[in-house]
Motif scaffolding. Sequence first.
Motif, PDB file in Angstrom:
ATOM      1  N   MET A   1      -3.056  13.210   5.960  1.00  0.00           N
ATOM      2  CA  MET A   1      -1.950  13.339   5.001  1.00  0.00           C
ATOM      3  C   MET A   1      -0.912  12.236   5.184  1.00  0.00           C
ATOM      4  SD  MET A   1      -1.884  15.886   2.714  1.00  0.00           S
ATOM      5  CE  MET A   1      -0.209  16.509   2.511  1.00  0.00           C
ATOM      6  N   GLN A   2      -0.967  11.557   6.311  1.00  0.00           N
ATOM      7  CA  GLN A   2       0.070  10.577   6.634  1.00  0.00           C
ATOM      8  C   GLN A   2      -0.418   9.129   6.612  1.00  0.00           C
ATOM      9  OE1 GLN A   2       3.396  10.936   7.268  1.00  0.00           O
ATOM     10  NE2 GLN A   2       3.306  13.119   6.816  1.00  0.00           N
ATOM     11  N   GLU A   3      -1.684   8.890   6.903  1.00  0.00           N
ATOM     12  CA  GLU A   3      -2.197   7.537   7.067  1.00  0.00           C
ATOM     13  C   GLU A   3      -3.016   7.112   5.856  1.00  0.00           C
ATOM     14  OE1 GLU A   3      -4.224   7.304  10.831  1.00  0.00           O
ATOM     15  OE2 GLU A   3      -2.582   8.309  11.886  1.00  0.00           O
ATOM     16  N   GLU A   4      -2.872   5.841   5.486  1.00  0.00           N
ATOM     17  CA  GLU A   4      -3.599   5.318   4.336  1.00  0.00           C
ATOM     18  C   GLU A   4      -5.068   5.122   4.709  1.00  0.00           C
ATOM     19  OE1 GLU A   4      -2.800   2.132   0.811  1.00  0.00           O
ATOM     20  OE2 GLU A   4      -2.528   1.402   2.851  1.00  0.00           O
TER      21      GLU A   4
ATOM     22  N   GLN B   1      -9.884   3.197  -3.621  1.00  0.00           N
ATOM     23  CA  GLN B   1      -9.484   1.920  -3.036  1.00  0.00           C
ATOM     24  C   GLN B   1      -8.382   1.255  -3.859  1.00  0.00           C
ATOM     25  OE1 GLN B   1     -13.429   0.157  -0.954  1.00  0.00           O
ATOM     26  NE2 GLN B   1     -13.644   0.488  -3.146  1.00  0.00           N
ATOM     27  N   LYS B   2      -7.342   2.008  -4.110  1.00  0.00           N
ATOM     28  CA  LYS B   2      -6.168   1.491  -4.813  1.00  0.00           C
ATOM     29  C   LYS B   2      -4.947   1.841  -3.988  1.00  0.00           C
ATOM     30  CE  LYS B   2      -8.239   2.381  -9.383  1.00  0.00           C
ATOM     31  NZ  LYS B   2      -8.060   3.016 -10.701  1.00  0.00           N
ATOM     32  N   CYS B   3      -3.992   0.925  -3.941  1.00  0.00           N
ATOM     33  CA  CYS B   3      -2.757   1.248  -3.226  1.00  0.00           C
ATOM     34  C   CYS B   3      -2.016   2.378  -3.918  1.00  0.00           C
ATOM     35  CB  CYS B   3      -1.876   0.011  -3.097  1.00  0.00           C
ATOM     36  SG  CYS B   3      -1.566  -0.829  -4.646  1.00  0.00           S
TER      37      CYS B   3
ATOM     38  N   GLY C   1       0.797  -1.223   0.000  1.00  0.00           N
ATOM     39  CA  GLY C   1       0.000   0.000   0.000  1.00  0.00           C
ATOM     40  C   GLY C   1       0.825   1.265   0.000  1.00  0.00           C
ATOM     41  N   GLY C   2       0.140   2.401   0.135  1.00  0.00           N
ATOM     42  CA  GLY C   2       0.856   3.668   0.064  1.00  0.00           C
ATOM     43  C   GLY C   2       0.023   4.845   0.516  1.00  0.00           C
ATOM     44  N   LYS C   3       0.680   5.969   0.619  1.00  0.00           N
ATOM     45  CA  LYS C   3       0.025   7.261   0.845  1.00  0.00           C
ATOM     46  C   LYS C   3       0.525   8.166  -0.271  1.00  0.00           C
ATOM     47  CE  LYS C   3      -2.723   9.975   3.071  1.00  0.00           C
ATOM     48  NZ  LYS C   3      -4.173   9.691   3.059  1.00  0.00           N
ATOM     49  N   ASP C   4       0.001   7.903  -1.449  1.00  0.00           N
ATOM     50  CA  ASP C   4       0.566   8.457  -2.671  1.00  0.00           C
ATOM     51  C   ASP C   4       0.140   9.909  -2.874  1.00  0.00           C
ATOM     52  OD1 ASP C   4       1.548   5.758  -3.381  1.00  0.00           O
ATOM     53  OD2 ASP C   4      -0.596   5.371  -3.510  1.00  0.00           O
TER      54      ASP C   4
END
Length: 521
Positions: free
Chosen positions: A419-422, A325-327, A295-298
């Motif tokens: 801004m930091q958590e998925e 709902q996409k990484c 996953g990510g916080k893109d």
Amino acid sequence: MTTRTIPAFVNEPFTNFSLEENKQAMLAALAKVKQEIGKDIALHIGKDKVMTEDKIVSINPGNVDQVIGNVSKATKEMAERAMQVALQTFETWKKVSPRERAEFLFKAAELMRQRKHEFSALLVLESGKNWGEADADTAEAIDFIEYYAREMIRLSETNTHQPLVKIPGEDNQLSYTPLGVGVVIPPWNFPLAICVGMTTAAVVSGNTVLLKPASATPVIAHKFVALMEEVGLPAGVINFIPGSGAEVGDYLTTHPKTRFISFTGSKEVGLRINKLAAETAEGQIWIKRIVAEMGGKDGIVVDETTDLDVAAEGIVASAFGFQGQKCSAGSRAIIVESVYDQLVEKVVERTKALKNGLPEENCPVGPVIDKQAYNRILEYIEIGKSEGRLLTGGGKAEGNGYYIQPTVFADVSGKARIMQEEIFGPVLALAKAKNWKEAIDMYNDTEFGLTGSFYSQDEDRIAYALETMHCGNLYINRKCTGALVGVHPFGGFNMSGTDSKAGGHDYLLLFTQAKLTSRKI
């Protein structure tokens, strides 16, 4: 099995549903699939179909009264039985030539291509994807099958992948041999494409697989398993064992005969798998290999030189495609202050135009996957109301399912939780930067590192971004979602996983081990 001349790989085209014939074909597929849902589905353990009393009930997240399937749920004892079958099958499957293994995949790709809309229709009903998102998922699944079949053939050709330095008096060869039995744990958000990609990569490399699909989307995974059985893949190469992560997942992860675990999902689960697999079990004679995408916080960075309409389109598409709902989803955008207000206005305008509704009616924004996700995302929206300025959305949407309004917050601090958590939902946070360099620094301020985008017309700035934006997949002047197999090998840095680069030349190496043989001549 006869072989064929293998043409060059070409990506499967997306369907144009604006054409009436394609629209009617999809409607027909939806009608057909609706007649087939709601059935009981068995485990596949070798040749045996095992029906259990305990079931995973898959429901339509867009219409929670509709049951997609009742899928048998494996126990630890059944998982052990599947492991023994996979171990036994591996002894014969590993001896099948790479070309012959690839032929099973080519047949599967052709069948899936013929039934493309049926697979997509099931995705629409089980995962809540609209037509375009479902079609892209199925197309990617076909691409993975085709690409990995060709990759296995390429790797099997003597010394073409890693040409060795020649010395007099020796014949040296490097070959790629399979690892053994692997546990494949795919996600629910790309329940066909990623499930297919992870599984076919492992089996075409000569391994056997214990496939534990996501509990939210096991029916589409079973449709793929049934397809592989139809093309004649030997029983026991893929064993279908849905079950509890805490029971079946942990048991197989710690099993001494598990050679590798291929996982796509959350950071928390990925780290747990990594920790459990690191412990050496009694009788284990190898270090288990972990292939993880977590996953990510893109984010998307926009400077003042770019076309703001193009940037706004990319931000909205990245944030709200498949309800975020996409990484790879662009859940944050960092904009230089000189164009911040202008771009925020454009983003909000486009977001407000997105309508919630039933995926089968091809609405732009459908439901999130289940009640747990629904409640978690709504909690993050409440957090966002204290961390930023709510511009649109901000709550539940109408419908007999898990519908949430596309939500945009402005003026969010780079250190804020949203801004930091998925979040993994339709929530976008917008932040302001003094200049483009500060914007890139804010982008990099995360524990993740999967995808990112940089919008600019300044070549020097683009060069700087290419070097300094720390992620596995960086896109310039385009959205940060939509990686194509063979074109954009996919995987990320830091807590985004092991940077496995699915759909690239390196991927099959993760399911093989290189063996050097040297013969004096």
